[in-house]
Design a protein around this motif. Sequence first.
Motif, PDB file in Angstrom:
ATOM      1  N   GLY A  37      23.984  43.182 118.672  1.00  0.00           N
ATOM      2  CA  GLY A  37      22.798  43.792 119.248  1.00  0.00           C
ATOM      3  C   GLY A  37      22.498  43.327 120.657  1.00  0.00           C
ATOM      4  N   ILE A  38      23.518  42.813 121.351  1.00  0.00           N
ATOM      5  CA  ILE A  38      23.376  42.375 122.740  1.00  0.00           C
ATOM      6  C   ILE A  38      24.141  43.362 123.605  1.00  0.00           C
ATOM      7  CG2 ILE A  38      23.806  40.525 124.413  1.00  0.00           C
ATOM      8  CD1 ILE A  38      23.892  38.578 122.003  1.00  0.00           C
ATOM      9  N   PRO A  39      23.469  44.275 124.286  1.00  0.00           N
ATOM     10  CA  PRO A  39      24.191  45.237 125.118  1.00  0.00           C
ATOM     11  C   PRO A  39      24.749  44.574 126.371  1.00  0.00           C
ATOM     12  CG  PRO A  39      21.839  45.551 125.366  1.00  0.00           C
ATOM     13  CD  PRO A  39      22.016  44.495 124.303  1.00  0.00           C
ATOM     14  N   THR A  40      25.705  45.224 127.002  1.00  0.00           N
ATOM     15  CA  THR A  40      26.325  44.684 128.205  1.00  0.00           C
ATOM     16  C   THR A  40      26.547  45.802 129.221  1.00  0.00           C
ATOM     17  OG1 THR A  40      28.668  45.081 127.711  1.00  0.00           O
ATOM     18  CG2 THR A  40      27.670  43.168 126.669  1.00  0.00           C
ATOM     19  N   ASN A  41      26.823  45.395 130.441  1.00  0.00           N
ATOM     20  CA  ASN A  41      27.367  46.310 131.428  1.00  0.00           C
ATOM     21  C   ASN A  41      28.881  46.180 131.427  1.00  0.00           C
ATOM     22  OD1 ASN A  41      24.861  47.230 132.189  1.00  0.00           O
ATOM     23  ND2 ASN A  41      24.762  46.075 134.090  1.00  0.00           N
ATOM     24  N   ALA A  42      29.548  47.030 132.198  1.00  0.00           N
ATOM     25  CA  ALA A  42      30.995  46.944 132.395  1.00  0.00           C
ATOM     26  C   ALA A  42      31.275  47.182 133.870  1.00  0.00           C
ATOM     27  CB  ALA A  42      31.722  47.981 131.543  1.00  0.00           C
ATOM     28  N   GLY A  87      30.419  41.572 134.764  1.00  0.00           N
ATOM     29  CA  GLY A  87      31.421  40.954 135.619  1.00  0.00           C
ATOM     30  C   GLY A  87      32.575  40.332 134.864  1.00  0.00           C
ATOM     31  N   GLY A  88      33.617  39.990 135.619  1.00  0.00           N
ATOM     32  CA  GLY A  88      34.773  39.314 135.057  1.00  0.00           C
ATOM     33  C   GLY A  88      35.834  40.231 134.505  1.00  0.00           C
ATOM     34  N   ALA A  89      35.541  41.532 134.418  1.00  0.00           N
ATOM     35  CA  ALA A  89      36.551  42.469 133.921  1.00  0.00           C
ATOM     36  C   ALA A  89      37.632  42.686 134.967  1.00  0.00           C
ATOM     37  CB  ALA A  89      35.893  43.803 133.560  1.00  0.00           C
ATOM     38  N   GLU A  90      37.243  42.672 136.237  1.00  0.00           N
ATOM     39  CA  GLU A  90      38.145  42.910 137.371  1.00  0.00           C
ATOM     40  C   GLU A  90      38.933  44.202 137.136  1.00  0.00           C
ATOM     41  OE1 GLU A  90      36.585  41.023 138.898  1.00  0.00           O
ATOM     42  OE2 GLU A  90      36.443  39.083 137.942  1.00  0.00           O
ATOM     43  N   VAL A  91      40.268  44.123 137.020  1.00  0.00           N
ATOM     44  CA  VAL A  91      41.090  45.262 136.594  1.00  0.00           C
ATOM     45  C   VAL A  91      41.910  44.776 135.415  1.00  0.00           C
ATOM     46  CG1 VAL A  91      42.930  46.869 137.219  1.00  0.00           C
ATOM     47  CG2 VAL A  91      41.174  46.308 138.887  1.00  0.00           C
ATOM     48  N   PHE A  92      41.983  45.558 134.352  1.00  0.00           N
ATOM     49  CA  PHE A  92      42.593  45.101 133.110  1.00  0.00           C
ATOM     50  C   PHE A  92      44.118  44.973 133.172  1.00  0.00           C
ATOM     51  CE2 PHE A  92      38.793  46.947 130.598  1.00  0.00           C
ATOM     52  CZ  PHE A  92      38.121  45.741 130.698  1.00  0.00           C
ATOM     53  N   CYS A  96      25.888  50.459 131.163  1.00  0.00           N
ATOM     54  CA  CYS A  96      26.120  50.960 132.506  1.00  0.00           C
ATOM     55  C   CYS A  96      27.494  50.527 132.996  1.00  0.00           C
ATOM     56  CB  CYS A  96      25.033  50.414 133.444  1.00  0.00           C
ATOM     57  SG  CYS A  96      25.147  50.973 135.151  1.00  0.00           S
ATOM     58  N   PHE A  97      28.142  51.394 133.762  1.00  0.00           N
ATOM     59  CA  PHE A  97      29.379  51.033 134.443  1.00  0.00           C
ATOM     60  C   PHE A  97      29.068  50.797 135.912  1.00  0.00           C
ATOM     61  CE2 PHE A  97      33.095  52.353 136.993  1.00  0.00           C
ATOM     62  CZ  PHE A  97      33.947  51.306 136.632  1.00  0.00           C
ATOM     63  N   VAL A  98      29.629  49.700 136.443  1.00  0.00           N
ATOM     64  CA  VAL A  98      29.367  49.315 137.830  1.00  0.00           C
ATOM     65  C   VAL A  98      30.697  49.217 138.581  1.00  0.00           C
ATOM     66  CG1 VAL A  98      28.152  47.708 139.336  1.00  0.00           C
ATOM     67  CG2 VAL A  98      27.495  47.880 136.912  1.00  0.00           C
ATOM     68  N   PRO A  99      31.049  50.203 139.400  1.00  0.00           N
ATOM     69  CA  PRO A  99      32.255  50.082 140.224  1.00  0.00           C
ATOM     70  C   PRO A  99      31.988  49.156 141.403  1.00  0.00           C
ATOM     71  CG  PRO A  99      31.242  52.257 140.520  1.00  0.00           C
ATOM     72  CD  PRO A  99      30.384  51.510 139.552  1.00  0.00           C
ATOM     73  N   ASN A 126      31.001  58.519 127.690  1.00  0.00           N
ATOM     74  CA  ASN A 126      30.175  57.903 126.652  1.00  0.00           C
ATOM     75  C   ASN A 126      29.371  56.699 127.146  1.00  0.00           C
ATOM     76  OD1 ASN A 126      32.354  56.241 127.015  1.00  0.00           O
ATOM     77  ND2 ASN A 126      33.079  56.320 124.903  1.00  0.00           N
ATOM     78  N   ILE A 127      29.486  56.354 128.428  1.00  0.00           N
ATOM     79  CA  ILE A 127      28.663  55.285 129.005  1.00  0.00           C
ATOM     80  C   ILE A 127      27.524  55.960 129.765  1.00  0.00           C
ATOM     81  CG2 ILE A 127      28.588  53.350 130.619  1.00  0.00           C
ATOM     82  CD1 ILE A 127      31.423  52.670 129.857  1.00  0.00           C
ATOM     83  N   PRO A 128      26.286  55.732 129.348  1.00  0.00           N
ATOM     84  CA  PRO A 128      25.193  56.582 129.843  1.00  0.00           C
ATOM     85  C   PRO A 128      24.887  56.450 131.331  1.00  0.00           C
ATOM     86  CG  PRO A 128      24.338  54.812 128.447  1.00  0.00           C
ATOM     87  CD  PRO A 128      25.819  54.807 128.292  1.00  0.00           C
ATOM     88  N   HIS A 129      25.037  55.257 131.898  1.00  0.00           N
ATOM     89  CA  HIS A 129      24.586  55.057 133.272  1.00  0.00           C
ATOM     90  C   HIS A 129      25.729  54.594 134.173  1.00  0.00           C
ATOM     91  CE1 HIS A 129      20.405  55.618 132.113  1.00  0.00           C
ATOM     92  NE2 HIS A 129      20.664  54.869 131.067  1.00  0.00           N
TER      93      HIS A 129
END
Length: 361
Positions: free
Chosen positions: A212-217, A178-183, A249-252, A287-290
């Motif tokens: 070594g801390i993965p994130t979503n986008a 979260g927090g990315a909104e639209v760049f 993972c990317f979350v729209p 390149n984002i797997p999920h």
Amino acid sequence: MIPETIRRAGLSDIYEKIEAGERLSREDGLRLLSSPDLLALGVLARRVRERLHGRKTYYVLNRHLNYTNVCENRCRFCAYWRPPGDSRAYVLSPEEAVRKLSEGPPPREIHIVGGVHPELPYSYYLELLSAVKEAFPEAHIKAFTCVEIDHLARISGKSVEEVLRELKAAGLSCLPGGGAEVFSPRLRERLFPRKISAERWLEIACTAHRLGIPTNATMLYGHLETPEERVDHLLRLREAQDRTRGFLCFVPLPFQPKNTPLEGEVEPTTGFEDLRLTAVARLLLDNIPHLKAYWVFLGVKLAQLALHFGADDLHGTVLEEHISEASGGREAEALSRAEIERLIRAAGFEPVERDAFYRPV
């Protein structure tokens, strides 16, 4: 042989790129995002989805914890935040958080986010994580957006790297997206000028990956952004992923205008728009797997359809999530494991229970 559906839609060249494993360009993304042929987009995205995951669709037994709704960012698209002193404002103590999380079956993933509270001390966040981890040692804790991490660095006087290391020691497993909104700088100035810049969000995400801390986008779409701004957002995520490989993972996230200052100015997204954006994201983010069909925002029926348009993750049980609830975006309080598996199988896919890192369990 190029399918007739693709040929009629005028997307044969993009089909050939996808079949050859070639990366799509910005121009390709804009063409796809303007295409009225939803079925052709589904054919393209489904090919990529099946190449990556076959018929597997992931889900997780999770709970959400929104520890406070007090927020100093005051974003115009948000119906959740409250100013300090408001009669509806709240902060959960670490003990209250554990009690809430203890209601119901033990979660495999705990998702913790909240507002940017101007008065909570840095120690609160460490104590919150430690208490939750002690109570649920087997669960992975996915906590604090990059916006919250920036806030913690500011109030503690520490670097982002120091903050992330200390949070990890307290029990943090990964960050939500979260927090990315639209760049777009244009939109950030108009809708959320107090929030961190796109550059800062990406810097924090990449720092987490390096540790070594993965994130979503994520991307919040369907408000005042242009197609170009949508595509540029996706490409900036793709560029960052080329460097770090840390996005899981990317979350729209479709914007929900109800109860926000934008209600009446913009209309909710249509199902057509949601499915098209899902497909385009799957095609551009090679390149984002999920890719997640976030049923909390989409609704369960449209989330099922999104599995045919590139998504491979139906999220999870989602108990105690209040941010979408504030904008009237919830059609169900939670889903059980049996309900999620039924939805996945009914859509023609194979349910796979996962942990926070997409490892089957």
